[in-house]
Design an enzyme around this catalytic site. Structure first.
Site, mmCIF file in Angstrom:
data_model
loop_
_atom_site.group_PDB
_atom_site.id
_atom_site.type_symbol
_atom_site.label_atom_id
_atom_site.label_comp_id
_atom_site.label_asym_id
_atom_site.label_seq_id
_atom_site.Cartn_x
_atom_site.Cartn_y
_atom_site.Cartn_z
ATOM 1 N N GLU A 126 0.861 -1.199 0.000
ATOM 2 C CA GLU A 126 0.000 0.000 0.000
ATOM 3 C C GLU A 126 0.888 1.235 0.000
ATOM 4 O OE1 GLU A 126 -2.676 -0.254 3.325
ATOM 5 O OE2 GLU A 126 -3.568 -2.113 2.573
ATOM 6 N N PRO A 127 0.278 2.405 -0.248
ATOM 7 C CA PRO A 127 1.097 3.625 -0.242
ATOM 8 C C PRO A 127 1.885 3.798 1.056
ATOM 9 C CG PRO A 127 -1.065 4.090 -1.163
ATOM 10 C CD PRO A 127 -1.108 2.668 -0.696
ATOM 11 N N ARG A 269 35.835 -8.528 -28.879
ATOM 12 C CA ARG A 269 36.320 -7.142 -28.846
ATOM 13 C C ARG A 269 37.841 -7.119 -28.729
ATOM 14 N NH1 ARG A 269 35.814 -1.855 -30.023
ATOM 15 N NH2 ARG A 269 36.597 -0.514 -28.366
ATOM 16 N N ILE A 343 32.654 -4.569 -18.689
ATOM 17 C CA ILE A 343 33.379 -5.342 -19.708
ATOM 18 C C ILE A 343 33.034 -4.835 -21.112
ATOM 19 C CG2 ILE A 343 33.516 -7.667 -20.765
ATOM 20 C CD1 ILE A 343 33.207 -8.710 -17.779
ATOM 21 N N HIS A 344 31.792 -4.423 -21.297
ATOM 22 C CA HIS A 344 31.394 -3.885 -22.606
ATOM 23 C C HIS A 344 31.908 -2.460 -22.824
ATOM 24 C CE1 HIS A 344 28.671 -7.320 -22.756
ATOM 25 N NE2 HIS A 344 28.335 -6.997 -23.985
ATOM 26 N N GLU A 369 9.333 -8.216 -3.500
ATOM 27 C CA GLU A 369 9.251 -9.466 -2.709
ATOM 28 C C GLU A 369 10.236 -9.446 -1.539
ATOM 29 O OE1 GLU A 369 8.283 -13.086 -4.703
ATOM 30 O OE2 GLU A 369 7.387 -12.010 -6.384
HETATM 31 N N1 COS Z 1 5.806 -17.800 7.664
HETATM 32 C C1 COS Z 1 4.792 -17.950 8.558
HETATM 33 N N2 COS Z 1 4.518 -17.046 9.530
HETATM 34 C C2 COS Z 1 5.303 -15.958 9.576
HETATM 35 C C3 COS Z 1 6.365 -15.742 8.685
HETATM 36 C C4 COS Z 1 6.610 -16.732 7.700
HETATM 37 N N3 COS Z 1 7.602 -16.593 6.833
HETATM 38 N N4 COS Z 1 6.965 -14.573 9.001
HETATM 39 C C5 COS Z 1 6.300 -14.065 10.031
HETATM 40 N N5 COS Z 1 5.294 -14.903 10.386
HETATM 41 C C6 COS Z 1 4.364 -14.747 11.503
HETATM 42 C C7 COS Z 1 5.143 -14.575 12.806
HETATM 43 O O1 COS Z 1 5.461 -15.822 13.367
HETATM 44 C C8 COS Z 1 4.154 -13.800 13.657
HETATM 45 O O2 COS Z 1 3.196 -14.689 14.145
HETATM 46 P P1 COS Z 1 2.763 -14.674 15.710
HETATM 47 O O3 COS Z 1 2.191 -13.293 15.916
HETATM 48 O O4 COS Z 1 1.761 -15.769 15.799
HETATM 49 O O5 COS Z 1 4.026 -14.903 16.453
HETATM 50 C C9 COS Z 1 3.456 -12.902 12.625
HETATM 51 O O6 COS Z 1 3.621 -13.549 11.348
HETATM 52 C C10 COS Z 1 4.049 -11.510 12.573
HETATM 53 O O7 COS Z 1 5.432 -11.669 12.269
HETATM 54 P P2 COS Z 1 6.531 -10.580 12.603
HETATM 55 O O8 COS Z 1 6.328 -10.130 14.025
HETATM 56 O O9 COS Z 1 7.841 -11.124 12.212
HETATM 57 O O10 COS Z 1 6.064 -9.380 11.666
HETATM 58 P P3 COS Z 1 6.730 -7.982 11.398
HETATM 59 O O11 COS Z 1 5.664 -6.969 11.363
HETATM 60 O O12 COS Z 1 7.912 -7.798 12.278
HETATM 61 O O13 COS Z 1 7.196 -8.087 9.844
HETATM 62 C C11 COS Z 1 8.626 -8.520 8.005
HETATM 63 C C12 COS Z 1 8.037 -8.959 9.366
HETATM 64 C C13 COS Z 1 9.265 -7.146 8.032
HETATM 65 C C14 COS Z 1 9.634 -9.576 7.693
HETATM 66 C C15 COS Z 1 7.489 -8.539 6.942
HETATM 67 O O14 COS Z 1 6.599 -7.462 7.131
HETATM 68 C C16 COS Z 1 8.021 -8.516 5.538
HETATM 69 O O15 COS Z 1 8.415 -9.547 4.998
HETATM 70 N N6 COS Z 1 8.000 -7.336 4.892
HETATM 71 C C17 COS Z 1 8.331 -7.217 3.499
HETATM 72 C C18 COS Z 1 7.091 -7.361 2.691
HETATM 73 C C19 COS Z 1 7.403 -7.636 1.277
HETATM 74 O O16 COS Z 1 8.190 -8.506 0.933
HETATM 75 N N7 COS Z 1 6.714 -6.909 0.408
HETATM 76 C C20 COS Z 1 6.830 -7.109 -0.973
HETATM 77 C C21 COS Z 1 5.455 -7.190 -1.490
HETATM 78 S S1 COS Z 1 5.246 -8.304 -2.785
HETATM 79 S S2 COS Z 1 6.122 -7.530 -4.310
#
Ligand code: COS
Length: 392
Positions: A126-127, A269, A343-344, A369
């Site tokens: 989201e924004p 080259r 290199i290019h 991601e």
């Molecule tokens: N698989 C299963 N559960 C997961 C998990 C995973 N990989 N990662 C976290 N969880 C669970 C945790 O166990 C926690 O559960 P409980 O509350 O039951 O303990 C819950 O989810 C919250 O996890 P956490 O506290 O780690 O969340 P945070 O808010 O600290 O966020 C990050 C974690 C920053 C790692 C996460 O927000 C993230 O990956 N951000 C990037 C998002 C992203 O990749 N965006 C791209 C979009 S798609 S192009």
């Protein structure tokens, strides 16, 4: 869930030929038109590319992630726009339904996703909620037997092609963090969905991203993924774990292409009376590209193998090793693209040489991601939990 080795080897051969004979020759056309030709999309459907990861009982090819990664090593060798057409169906758009959906949801949606009849997008960002995904503000309010969704999603890949979205929204406004979030399947033709203008990006021409606006969009309660509220953030994280391994394989495939182009150019080259490949400083750059590529290939294969094994025997290290794999491979391809341009020489800065385009295209891999910095946090979180014992 894996093909027999001979069938898989034939599929890989077909995909390799498709990349070299159909996709690579059309790269310039995609760059100029910012579109993937529809005849190529039809060929992708015929090859089964939209359903690589979806089990056969739901109409897909049912590949293991190990096998999917091998195909990504092939598909990564051409412009990312091609893979992006079916990438959300294979990965982030479909996997929430497959991993956490009910059987009814899988049966209703996955066959259309697998065939390519329906393009599916993943609507998390989201924004105001990018890396901090758990702070998302889109709401889903239960009214009778439906949810009403309101909010804005940003940079949504394939939104303008999509027939459906998996949307993460807050069902419990009192809960500000992850546990208030649920995931929904939302059909594109639901009244109240509108799209923003197409994003203009640094690279990756031919891929499509834009905002998606949800204005009182009514979704049947039956479309709540898994049937229970509050699980959506975990669903999104599981989808991203898998997606990060997929993206690492794509990045590694692109590094193969960059190395091949660099070796070919350096051999042809000539400067100072000899081919530049015979200069040791150029050899050093090529050797670094090859070494890091080899490391990433090994990492991708091992991480994908462990992901597949974890489906039978859960492995708490998956989030950490998936993050490590994407972090290394996407940073590696950034270095590879930079060396390829070096290199290019001056030619590498010119748009008629493809390394200039790949240099811009691969920059995104370190952002989406999970940025490299978020991946570092996920890795450190695993270490703090005492993970990272000897590999299984
Ligand atoms: N698989 C299963 N559960 C997961 C998990 C995973 N990989 N990662 C976290 N969880 C669970 C945790 O166990 C926690 O559960 P409980 O509350 O039951 O303990 C819950 O989810 C919250 O996890 P956490 O506290 O780690 O969340 P945070 O808010 O600290 O966020 C990050 C974690 C920053 C790692 C996460 O927000 C993230 O990956 N951000 C990037 C998002 C992203 O990749 N965006 C791209 C979009 S798609 S192009």
């Amino acid at each position: 869930m894996a093909l027999d080795p001979e069938t898989f080897s034939q599929l890989r051969h077909q995909v390799r030929r498709f990349v070299s004979e159909r996709l690579t020759p059309n790269e310039d056309r995609v760059e100029e038109s910012d579109e993937v030709p529809i005849e190529l999309v039809a060929e992708m459907k015929a090859l089964g590319l939209f359903g690589l990861s979806i089990p056969e009982e739901y109409g897909g090819l049912g590949l293991s992630l190990r096998e999917e990664a091998e195909l990504c090593l092939e598909l990564g060798q051409t412009s990312p726009a091609f893979r992006s057409v079916f990438g959300t169906n294979v990965g982030i758009g479909s996997q929430g339904i497959l991993i956490d959906g009910t059987e009814e949801q899988r049966l209703e949606w996955l066959p259309r996703i697998a065939s390519g009849e329906a393009i599916f997008s993943f609507a998390l960002t989201e924004p105001e909620a990018g890396s901090d995904a758990a702070s998302l503000r889109t709401t889903a309010r239960l009214e009778g037997d439906a949810y009403v969704i309101n909010g804005t999603k940003r940079f949504i890949t394939n939104a303008s092609r999509a027939q459906g979205f998996t949307v993460m929204a807050r069902t419990n406004p009192a809960e500000k963090g992850a546990s208030g979030i649920s995931a929904f399947i939302v059909a594109r033709d639901s009244p109240g969905i509108t799209l923003g203008k197409a994003d203009h990006k640094m690279g990756q021409r031919g891929t499509r991203t834009c905002d998606v606006y949800f204005d009182n969009v009514t979704v049947p309660a039956a479309n709540l993924i898994g049937g229970r509220p509050g699980l959506g953030f975990k669903t999104a994280m599981k989808v991203l774990d898998r997606g990060r391994i997929h993206m690492a394989a794509v990045a590694t495939g692109t590094a193969r292409r960059l190395l091949a182009m660099s070796v070919a150019y350096a051999a042809e080259r000539r400067q100072f009376g000899q081919a530049i490949i015979d200069f040791q400083l150029v050899q050093g750059m090529l050797a670094d590209m090859q070494t890091e590529l080899f490391a990433a290939e090994a990492m991708v294969r091992e991480t994908a193998r462990r992901y597949d094994a974890s489906r039978e025997d859960p492995d708490p290290e998956i989030p950490m090793i998936a993050a490590s794999c994407k972090y290394f491979a996407t940073e590696m391809v950034g270095r590879a693209a930079d060396r390829a341009v070096q290199i290019h020489g001056g030619a590498g800065y010119m748009s008629e040489y493809k390394v200039e385009r790949f240099y811009r295209d691969v920059r995104l891999l370190r952002l989406y991601e999970g940025t490299s910095q978020i991946l570092q946090l996920v890795i450190a979180k695993g270490l703090k939990k005492g993970l990272a014992g000897p590999a299984a």
